[in-house]
Design an enzyme around this catalytic site. Sequence first.
Site, PDB file in Angstrom:
ATOM      1  CG  ASP A  29       4.312 -50.621  64.347  1.00  0.00           C
ATOM      2  OD1 ASP A  29       3.964 -51.523  65.132  1.00  0.00           O
ATOM      3  OD2 ASP A  29       5.494 -50.318  64.149  1.00  0.00           O
ATOM      4  CB  SER A  59      11.343 -53.070  67.398  1.00  0.00           C
ATOM      5  OG  SER A  59      10.378 -53.369  68.362  1.00  0.00           O
ATOM      6  CG  HIS A  83       6.578 -53.742  65.130  1.00  0.00           C
ATOM      7  ND1 HIS A  83       6.740 -52.437  65.551  1.00  0.00           N
ATOM      8  CD2 HIS A  83       7.536 -54.451  65.783  1.00  0.00           C
ATOM      9  CE1 HIS A  83       7.735 -52.361  66.411  1.00  0.00           C
ATOM     10  NE2 HIS A  83       8.246 -53.569  66.567  1.00  0.00           N
TER      11      HIS A  83
END
Length: 410
Positions: free
Chosen positions: A352, A177, A384
């Site tokens: 996601d 991320s 995610h």
Amino acid sequence: MRETINELITVMLPLLLVLLLSKYTKSVDLEFYLDTPEVIKSWGYPVEVYNTTTEDGYILQLHRIPYGRDDPIPSANQPPRPVIFLQHGFLCSSFDWVANLPHQSAGFVFADAGFDVWLGNFRGNTYSRKHVSLNPDRDQAFWDWSWDQISQYDLPAMIGKALEVSGQESLYYTGFSMGTLTMFAKLSVDPSFGRYLKKYFALAPVGTIKHARGVFSFLGRHFGANYNDYVSKYGSDELFGSSWLFKKVVKYTCGLFETLEELCSDITLLFVGTASENWNQTRVPIYMAHTPAGSSSSTMAHLDQMFSYGGTPAYDMGEEKNLKIYGQKLPPQYNFTSITDVAIYLFWSDDDWLSTKQDLKETLFAQLNPQIVQGNYRISNYNHLHFIWGTNAAEKVYKRIVNIVSDDLN
């Protein structure tokens, strides 16, 4: 007499409530109470702790698993193990890589596969709340940064420390991320930094979040502008720092009954994507005991600007400050087309909600040179957080990375 009784009631009622709740609370796994080094030790792995100081004075803590649980202690005449550096995302910490059982957690999987594992911690989180001159509890200036500074200062300081201690010239980088966003930004501004990366594995990669879905999208649409105005007016401060009170709340809600545990799990999934296969709901109280781990409100404002503007802009500080810092009224955009000389592997999912396929198409897929993208892996039915907490992430992601590196070393 009545006043004395009232005082006793005031003191005793909370204590009685805690004792009553304690009686009916499910047992909480040990990791709920331990920090990252203690979690690593509890599973029988070696652990080392290092500090490194950034160019702008932030003291960051690194956690190292130098070899696997069943491996003999390396001797001086043995060749060094390849270094893999794992970098967490927004509001997270090094804990994310050891949050599940050893055969499911990236930190342990890589250590047992023969790596020298390093876990980074961005400034402002649980393990990196120190500065050479600023106090995070007293000096608001401690929090005056966004992910621009994380990219500019934190990554080179941490990676430099890992290379210095290991005695190696380059390493394998795995980001999750915001750990990918900051590295993409760093490489776009300073392509030569790629010489320190043998390969770059990007999990749930972020180039922008214009098309983010779920709760973050709702909050951005309805409150984003007001939040940015507030941060601009009053300055940056700590955001969602870890605290004993939050842990108590988690323990006596999410950890109390299965129905509350399920509710906490459902709330978490509203932010990241509802695909719940390979999601261990019973671990959610443990995840929440360590996450959020803290950041700055300017970082949140910066992410909201990405949602509002699209693209990958540097932090917008307002026209006056922008002119002073950037030499233009609007912040410049990071340009990923300038990234060269580093092999990149992307791991992403249609399910996601924070790293969406549409955002990837508009930034990373469009801008990255196809010659440096050596792997583009679409993982089905992953939200995610599955990339770090999914029960089958070892099979879907981590062991695939191990195989890629093995081919690279042979």
